[in-house]
Design a protein around this motif. Structure first.
Motif, PDB file in Angstrom:
ATOM      1  N   SER A   1       0.790   4.153  -2.855  1.00 44.80           N
ATOM      2  CA  SER A   1       0.498   5.537  -2.490  1.00 44.80           C
ATOM      3  C   SER A   1       1.579   6.467  -3.034  1.00 44.80           C
ATOM      4  O   SER A   1       1.283   7.549  -3.567  1.00 44.80           O
ATOM      5  CB  SER A   1       0.413   5.662  -0.968  1.00 44.80           C
ATOM      6  OG  SER A   1       0.221   7.022  -0.597  1.00 44.80           O
ATOM      7  N   TYR A   2       2.826   6.047  -2.934  1.00 42.63           N
ATOM      8  CA  TYR A   2       3.921   6.861  -3.472  1.00 42.63           C
ATOM      9  C   TYR A   2       3.792   7.018  -4.986  1.00 42.63           C
ATOM     10  O   TYR A   2       3.914   8.126  -5.515  1.00 42.63           O
ATOM     11  CB  TYR A   2       5.262   6.226  -3.121  1.00 42.63           C
ATOM     12  CG  TYR A   2       6.426   6.897  -3.809  1.00 42.63           C
ATOM     13  CD1 TYR A   2       7.013   8.035  -3.276  1.00 42.63           C
ATOM     14  CD2 TYR A   2       6.936   6.402  -5.020  1.00 42.63           C
ATOM     15  CE1 TYR A   2       8.077   8.669  -3.913  1.00 42.63           C
ATOM     16  CE2 TYR A   2       7.992   7.026  -5.664  1.00 42.63           C
ATOM     17  CZ  TYR A   2       8.548   8.165  -5.102  1.00 42.63           C
ATOM     18  OH  TYR A   2       9.593   8.795  -5.747  1.00 42.63           O
TER      19      TYR A   2
ATOM     20  N   ASP B   1       0.826  -1.211   0.000  1.00 39.63           N
ATOM     21  CA  ASP B   1       0.000   0.000   0.000  1.00 39.63           C
ATOM     22  C   ASP B   1       0.858   1.258   0.000  1.00 39.63           C
ATOM     23  O   ASP B   1       0.534   2.246  -0.665  1.00 39.63           O
ATOM     24  CB  ASP B   1      -0.933   0.013   1.215  1.00 39.63           C
ATOM     25  CG  ASP B   1      -2.065  -1.000   1.075  1.00 39.63           C
ATOM     26  OD1 ASP B   1      -2.309  -1.444  -0.056  1.00 39.63           O
ATOM     27  OD2 ASP B   1      -2.676  -1.326   2.110  1.00 39.63           O
ATOM     28  N   SER B   2       1.958   1.228   0.739  1.00 38.01           N
ATOM     29  CA  SER B   2       2.846   2.395   0.787  1.00 38.01           C
ATOM     30  C   SER B   2       3.496   2.642  -0.574  1.00 38.01           C
ATOM     31  O   SER B   2       3.623   3.794  -1.015  1.00 38.01           O
ATOM     32  CB  SER B   2       3.923   2.178   1.851  1.00 38.01           C
ATOM     33  OG  SER B   2       4.840   3.257   1.873  1.00 38.01           O
TER      34      SER B   2
ATOM     35  N   ASP C   1       1.224   6.847  -6.828  1.00 42.59           N
ATOM     36  CA  ASP C   1       0.064   7.663  -7.197  1.00 42.59           C
ATOM     37  C   ASP C   1       0.325   9.148  -6.987  1.00 42.59           C
ATOM     38  O   ASP C   1      -0.200   9.988  -7.727  1.00 42.59           O
ATOM     39  CB  ASP C   1      -1.158   7.246  -6.367  1.00 42.59           C
ATOM     40  CG  ASP C   1      -1.761   5.930  -6.834  1.00 42.59           C
ATOM     41  OD1 ASP C   1      -1.545   5.582  -8.009  1.00 42.59           O
ATOM     42  OD2 ASP C   1      -2.421   5.260  -6.028  1.00 42.59           O
ATOM     43  N   ARG C   2       1.151   9.487  -6.013  1.00 45.59           N
ATOM     44  CA  ARG C   2       1.274  10.894  -5.625  1.00 45.59           C
ATOM     45  C   ARG C   2       2.587  11.536  -6.024  1.00 45.59           C
ATOM     46  O   ARG C   2       2.608  12.716  -6.390  1.00 45.59           O
ATOM     47  CB  ARG C   2       1.103  11.025  -4.109  1.00 45.59           C
ATOM     48  CG  ARG C   2      -0.247  10.552  -3.596  1.00 45.59           C
ATOM     49  CD  ARG C   2      -0.342  10.688  -2.083  1.00 45.59           C
ATOM     50  NE  ARG C   2      -0.237  12.072  -1.665  1.00 45.59           N
ATOM     51  CZ  ARG C   2      -0.147  12.451  -0.369  1.00 45.59           C
ATOM     52  NH1 ARG C   2      -0.138  11.546   0.585  1.00 45.59           N
ATOM     53  NH2 ARG C   2      -0.052  13.731  -0.065  1.00 45.59           N
TER      54      ARG C   2
END
Length: 999
Positions: free
Chosen positions: A305-306, A301-302, A308-309
């Motif tokens: 998230s990275y 998940d981490s 995606d952002r």
């Protein structure tokens, strides 16, 4: 040993490739005695060694340590031993440290180990159990792992070096090396689990159950992920940590990541740390989120998230090759499945293509200057040029085409050519050169078993590389091969990597990447097509079917549709493109050029959607598409070159009709070339006028030669006949659609006058007949002759002289101001121009003659404009138009040229400038008049190019006005601006004209 025998031995050593024959003879004698082998037994296979001297020295050193191991190996697999230690001092050192490993060297004809075999062997080396823990977690397990890995590496190298064609087996060898790396990481992870769970000295302690429950997926990146690894290379990885929901809930996610991080650190240490047995290679985890500054291990998940952002474009390019390599397979598969959609949509990011291009350039910029010529991997024409080109093509087109989503470079090249994104020739060259570069790289790394990408810089190193690779007979040849590969690769890289189509495809909105039938109609209407249904039919005809041509058209069409939509008339542009495509049929270069060239496709859409004149001509000359790939090919050809071609045509054809068919084709072709330059903005109005005038001159000259050959018999060859250009033709000021105003003159030159007149009429008739062109009209207009349409079509020079002496009117003298000889007898032209000078540049002009010119000008304005026409929009006869400027300049020439030599020119603007220099007009009005004349000329040509029809009237239709504006490089939707600029410019010029002409 007797002298003769020693000489024979040394000859044999030289033949086998030894350099230092004395030392080789000495060492061979030592080994023969130590190993109890005959000389010929020792030398079996020596001739295949890359460096026989180094190999022999290595064998002697190993034998001094363990002669039995060497003797057994040489009896059993001597040729393989020569290959290994002859190509690699690294293997020689390994066998020196571990002579017992010679027993595991395979014989000739061996196979590559499978991935499963290597995992099993290396797990066995560390004594791993079924739970993934090693029996022991001490440094001895790592030593065992490294020794066993090098045993496998020797097996791979033996297969590679012994292959008949090392280029052919390169992909299998590289895949085996990547699998070996994965197996080594898997085995090292087993040791790491034991150490982290308390089984190793100095390691942090975690309960075995927590370590066992912690998941660590090792993701292979770069060449490892693509299964195209080198012998000695950094192995790029990303670590993903996790655990079951129950364990995560029990100990917390942070502790799970902590355990996974300890596992990752120990796994890396087992491969790269300093131990008794040297490290295998560097485990590089710097491709992880945030690079060296980021956490070594993150949860899935981490990671997501990275990405995606925060992730940059290069990170998605790196993820293209991501593959589960070792550790928890399910977690690794989940990671790859989650990031793949992000990889294949990354090209839609703003400036993606530009960022990838800049990154490749930065890599080159950081190479030390002294290494650039030797850099096999990073330098221009090296491995990186191929890899970056292939990856960029994949990322841009892979958004909509999953068939090219391949990890491996060679697999990707095959997919790209199969789906039509690159040409077969380029693909074959790329694949062949990539394999050869990788073979050279492998041999260089085998030499010392160390990471290097630099070609040898000395003759001895090149000689060894040539023998090891078997790609060239000697060191000089292997360097020549390398230089040739560099040139090939760089040329293809530059052409494909900087292909404008890539940026255009990447910039397309996602919904336009594919043209679905259900949505295409509305989308086409929205972007500017007036007949979306018709456009869909054309698109279907172009892209339907399974042929390679249709495949490439499907790739081109989304971008070209957008470019057509940006043009003046998208519907006509698409229709014309279809017609050109059908005329070219399966011509291989056509679509390949549009796909691969630096801008040809975009230029083609621009000219077809902007000009019916061009579209209609291109249908007859479809091969002209090739010109759009070169700035030089759309430059006007010189008059000399055209004359040479026209003369060559006439030597190949016996009849005037046959010759003129070819000359007519030449004229159409050159008009099209000039039209390309006009629409694409590469020609000024002066260059265009000069080019159109030259084409007309060459056509008339060629036509006259062909007609004269048929009309004038040898006995009448003394007849002189010439064509005099008049009007804008004489002034060298032709635009598209302009008539060619001419006079015809002859001189009997000794033959019967009536016979001369009859022959001259036949010449004129032939000229008019053979110059006709239904596709691009070419009217030879003789209305400016004495007495106009009522006068004889052709006169003798004497008749002209008599007429001008007795009957000439002021307008006829005015017409002669732009007279210029263009074809026929040079002598006769000179005599006619002398006669014309007396008429057009008189010493004194009667006042009534000037008044007559002004009266005729006023009458022309009133009588020649169509009834009801808007005078202000007439570019030729309207206020401030061409006629105003030309009549004003001509009255100055007629009145003052006798005393002002600068006015004796057929050029309107040249005469205007001479009048300004002579003080006949001040700077400001001269500039306004010149501006109006230039603008009218440009608008007139643009109108013809746009519509394909000649007209002197500025259209009132807003779309046509906008189209004219686009051809004149106004921004889109500039109809009002074009109209207002012409009316304003013409109004100012008219005021100056009235003041200067009538005042």
């Amino acid at each position: 040993m007797a002298g003769g025998e020693r000489t024979s031995t040394r000859i044999e050593l030289a033949r086998d490739g030894f350099g230092d024959l004395g030392e080789a003879d000495r060492l061979l004698g030592e080994l023969v005695e130590e190993l109890a082998l005959a000389r010929h037994e020792m030398l079996v296979g020596a001739d295949a060694a890359a460096d026989p001297d180094a190999a022999l020295g290595a064998l002697a050193r190993i034998a001094r340590r363990d002669s039995a191991a060497v003797a057994d190996a040489m009896r059993r697999v001597g040729p393989t031993i020569w290959l290994l230690v002859g190509a690699s001092s690294g293997f020689a050192d390994f066998f020196l440290r571990h002579p017992e490993e010679l027993a595991h060297v395979p014989g000739p004809g061996g196979s590559l180990p499978t991935a499963e075999e290597m995992v099993a062997e290396l797990r066995e080396a560390v004594d791993a159990d079924d739970d993934g823990f090693a029996r022991h977690g001490d440094e001895g397990a790592w030593v065992s792992l490294r020794v066993r890995y090098r045993r496998l590496l020797a097996r791979i190298a033996a297969y590679d070096l012994g292959a008949t064609d090392p280029v052919e087996v390169l992909p299998d060898v590289a895949a085996a090396l990547a699998d070996a790396a994965g197996a080594a990481l898997e085995a090292s992870l087993c040791v790491a689990r034991t150490r982290v769970a308390g089984g190793g000295v100095g390691a942090g302690l975690f309960p075995r159950a927590q370590v066992a429950g912690t998941q660590l997926a090792i993701i292979g990146m770069g060449k490892t992920g693509a299964r195209e690894l080198n012998y000695v290379s950094d192995v790029d990885v990303i670590f993903v940590g996790g655990a079951s929901d129950d364990l995560t809930e029990e100990i917390g996610e942070s502790r799970v990541i902590d355990i996974a991080t300890r596992l990752a650190v120990q796994t890396m240490r087992g491969i790269s740390g300093m131990e008794i047995e040297p490290p295998l290679w560097e485990v590089d985890a710097n491709l992880r989120p945030e690079g060296k500054q980021g956490a070594l291990v993150r949860s899935l998940d981490s990671h997501l998230s990275y990405y995606d952002r925060w992730a940059k474009s290069w990170e998605f390019q790196a993820l293209l090759k991501a593959r589960p390599l070792a550790g928890d397979r399910a977690l690794g598969e989940a990671y790859v499945a989650a990031v793949q959609p992000k990889v294949w949509t990354s090209a839609a990011r703003e400036n993606f293509v530009d960022s990838v291009q800049r990154m490749r350039e930065r890599v080159t910029d950081f190479i030390p200057a002294g290494e650039v010529a030797y850099q096999l991997k990073l330098g221009p024409g090296g491995i990186r040029d191929i890899e970056f080109t292939v990856q960029l093509l994949q990322l841009v087109h892979g958004l909509t085409d999953d068939r090219i989503r391949q990890r491996g470079t060679l697999d990707a090249v095959e997919a790209l050519v199969a789906e039509g994104y690159i040409g077969r020739s380029d693909a074959a060259t790329f694949a062949r050169d990539y394999r050869m570069l990788r073979v050279l790289e492998h041999r260089m790394q085998l030499r010392d078993l160390r990471r290097t990408h630099l070609m040898p810089q000395n003759p001895d190193g090149l000689r060894v590389l040539a023998r090891a690779s078997r790609l060239a007979p000697d060191g000089a040849a292997v360097w020549t091969l390398w230089e040739g590969i560099k040139r090939e690769v760089r040329e293809i890289h530059v052409r494909l990597f900087y292909r404008p189509l890539l940026s255009a495809v990447a910039a397309l909105p996602a919904e336009e990447q594919q043209l679905s039938t259900t949505q295409a109609h509305d989308r086409l209407a929205a972007i500017g097509f007036r007949d979306p249904a018709g456009a869909l039919r054309h698109i279907g005809a172009l892209t339907g079917g399974l042929s390679r041509k249709a495949t490439i058209q499907r790739h081109l069409m989304p971008v070209m549709i957008r470019w057509f939509a940006d043009g003046v008339d998208p519907d006509y542009g698409l229709l014309a493109f279809r017609r050109v495509s059908e005329r070219l049929g399966d011509t291989p270069w056509f679509l390949r050029m549009l796909r691969d060239s630096s801008g040809a496709a975009e230029r083609l859409t621009r000219v077809l959607s902007g000009s019916r004149y061009i579209g209609e001509l291109m249908e007859w000359i479809p091969e002209s598409v090739a010109w759009l790939d070169s700035e030089e090919l759309i430059r006007p050809r010189s008059g000399h070159a055209l004359q040479e071609e026209a003369r060559a045509i006439q030597t190949r054809h016996e009849t005037a009709r046959e010759a003129m068919n070819a000359v007519r084709a030449l004229r159409r072709r050159e008009l099209l070339r000039l039209a390309f330059g006009a629409v694409l903005g590469t020609l000024t109005i002066d260059e265009l006028a000069d080019g159109l005038t030259t084409v007309s001159e060459v056509t008339i000259q060629a036509t006259l030669r062909a007609v004269r050959r048929e009309v004038v018999p040898p006995e009448d060859a003394a007849l002189d006949f010439s064509v005099i250009a008049m009007g804008r033709f004489g002034g060298g000021e032709l635009g598209f659609g302009s008539d060619a105003d001419v006079l015809y003159v002859y001189d009997p030159n000794g033959i019967d006058p009536q016979r001369a007149h009859t022959l001259s009429l036949q010449l004129v008739a032939g000229l008019r007949t053979y110059s006709e062109d239904h596709r691009v009209p070419f009217d030879l207009d003789a209305d400016l002759r004495p007495e106009g349409r009522n006068g004889p079509l052709v006169r003798s020079l004497e008749s002209y002289a008599e007429y001008y002496r007795r009957w000439s009117l002021s307008w006829e003298a005015q017409a002669l101001l732009r007279a210029r000889g263009v074809a026929g007898s040079v002598k006769l032209i000179g005599r006619f121009m002398a006669l014309a000078d007396d008429v057009r540049y008189p010493a004194r002009v009667a006042l009534q003659d000037l008044r007559e010119i002004k009266r005729i000008k006023a009458r022309v304005e009133n009588e020649r404009l169509a009834q009801g026409a808007d005078r202000s929009r007439h570019l030729k006869l309207g206020p401030g138009g061409l006629s105003d400027v030309e009549w004003l300049v001509q009255i100055w020439q007629h009145e003052h040229a006798h005393r002002v030599p600068g006015l004796r020119t057929t050029s309107t603007l040249g005469a205007l400038e001479a009048a300004r220099a002579a003080g006949l007009v001040t700077d400001a009005p001269a500039e306004r008049l010149a501006t109006s004349w230039r603008l009218a000329s440009r608008l007139r040509s643009a109108n013809t190019l746009l519509s394909g029809q000649t007209s002197d009237v500025l259209p009132t239709d807003r779309s046509k006005l906008d189209g004219i504006g686009r051809l004149l490089e106004y921004p889109p939707r500039s109809a009002t601006l074009v109209e207002e600029e012409w009316l304003r410019t013409a109004r100012r010029a008219r005021r100056d004209f009235e003041k200067l002409f009538y005042g």
